[in-house]
Design a protein around this motif. Sequence first.
Motif, PDB file in Angstrom:
ATOM      1  N   THR A  10       0.858  -1.348   0.042  1.00 28.65           N
ATOM      2  CA  THR A  10       0.009   0.051  -0.056  1.00 28.65           C
ATOM      3  C   THR A  10       0.904   1.257  -0.019  1.00 28.65           C
ATOM      4  O   THR A  10       1.594   1.214   0.846  1.00 28.65           O
ATOM      5  N   HIS A  11       0.448   2.284  -0.866  1.00 31.90           N
ATOM      6  CA  HIS A  11       1.308   3.485  -0.898  1.00 31.90           C
ATOM      7  C   HIS A  11       0.286   4.534  -0.239  1.00 31.90           C
ATOM      8  O   HIS A  11      -0.669   4.749  -0.765  1.00 31.90           O
ATOM      9  N   PRO A  12       0.744   5.279   0.782  1.00 30.87           N
ATOM     10  CA  PRO A  12      -0.155   6.081   1.178  1.00 30.87           C
ATOM     11  C   PRO A  12      -0.191   7.522   0.504  1.00 30.87           C
ATOM     12  O   PRO A  12      -0.248   8.585   0.994  1.00 30.87           O
ATOM     13  N   CYS A 116      -7.316   2.402  -3.642  1.00 34.13           N
ATOM     14  CA  CYS A 116      -7.726   1.553  -2.610  1.00 34.13           C
ATOM     15  C   CYS A 116      -9.082   1.650  -2.533  1.00 34.13           C
ATOM     16  O   CYS A 116      -9.811   2.758  -2.441  1.00 34.13           O
ATOM     17  N   ASN A 119     -10.060   3.628   0.677  1.00 33.92           N
ATOM     18  CA  ASN A 119      -9.498   4.972   1.058  1.00 33.92           C
ATOM     19  C   ASN A 119      -8.925   5.599  -0.130  1.00 33.92           C
ATOM     20  O   ASN A 119      -7.995   5.021  -0.665  1.00 33.92           O
ATOM     21  N   GLN A 122      -5.087   6.392  -0.705  1.00 33.16           N
ATOM     22  CA  GLN A 122      -4.101   5.263  -0.889  1.00 33.16           C
ATOM     23  C   GLN A 122      -4.246   4.504  -2.148  1.00 33.16           C
ATOM     24  O   GLN A 122      -5.348   4.605  -2.849  1.00 33.16           O
ATOM     25  N   ASN A 162       7.762   5.499  -2.350  1.00 27.02           N
ATOM     26  CA  ASN A 162       7.018   6.295  -1.167  1.00 27.02           C
ATOM     27  C   ASN A 162       8.124   7.499  -0.947  1.00 27.02           C
ATOM     28  O   ASN A 162       7.504   8.419  -0.661  1.00 27.02           O
TER      29      ASN A 162
END
Length: 239
Positions: A10-12, A116, A119, A122, A162
């Motif tokens: 997962t990349h925020p 995502c 979210n 994300q 990231n």
Amino acid sequence: MAKYYNTEHTHPFSYEQVCRAIFQRYPNPFASHVLSEDTVYREVINGTILYSRRFLTKTNKIPKWGEKWLSGFARRVPLIEESFIDSEKKTITTYTRNVGLSNFMTVAEKVVYKECPLNPNQTIAVKEAWVESRFYGLRTAIKNFGIDRFKLNSIKATEGFNHVLSGIQEQQMNLQRIKQEKMGELQHIKDQLKTQYREKAEVLKEKSSQGWNQAKETAKAAAHRATAPTSLHAAEKED
């Protein structure tokens, strides 16, 4: 049979941020093994998909247990990366495979980036790898080594991307801050000019009013002088 492995990271950051930075992943502190990258072809497919083909060069680390048999292999390996950015489906799909050292090991990687579902800030990266070797006698060991290296590199790739995304976001925030500061300075200058204009307008208005009053007084005085002899002549006749 190729050895298969898949993982999900997962990349925020939002999909839009990932999409804008997908071709800026290198260089970064977590990808020292990536030596070069060159885009050799690009086209738009069906008006919605951006296709790109790139050549990359990476270091080819040989496992210690294989140095006896693999010492003659090159320490650098060329790869081809093909990517499809689908603006309609909002997905980015990359395929990477090595075009050198295929007798030792072939690795095919696929990564799908998508928003995502829980979210929107994300992005999910689904990563898959297929490792095969035609080096008889060490095939199983080489395939296991390839999968282990993919696991490690996939983590580094996520951390590196990231890092790049954070840098771009910080740069954009700084640019936005500078823009706001410049807009504030411009507004301050405009306010100053407005104030100066109003002050000058008031001064000109006051001068104009004074001039008008002086002109009226001058006109009255001139009119008085013009009628004075007539009044004197009339007085003489009365006498």
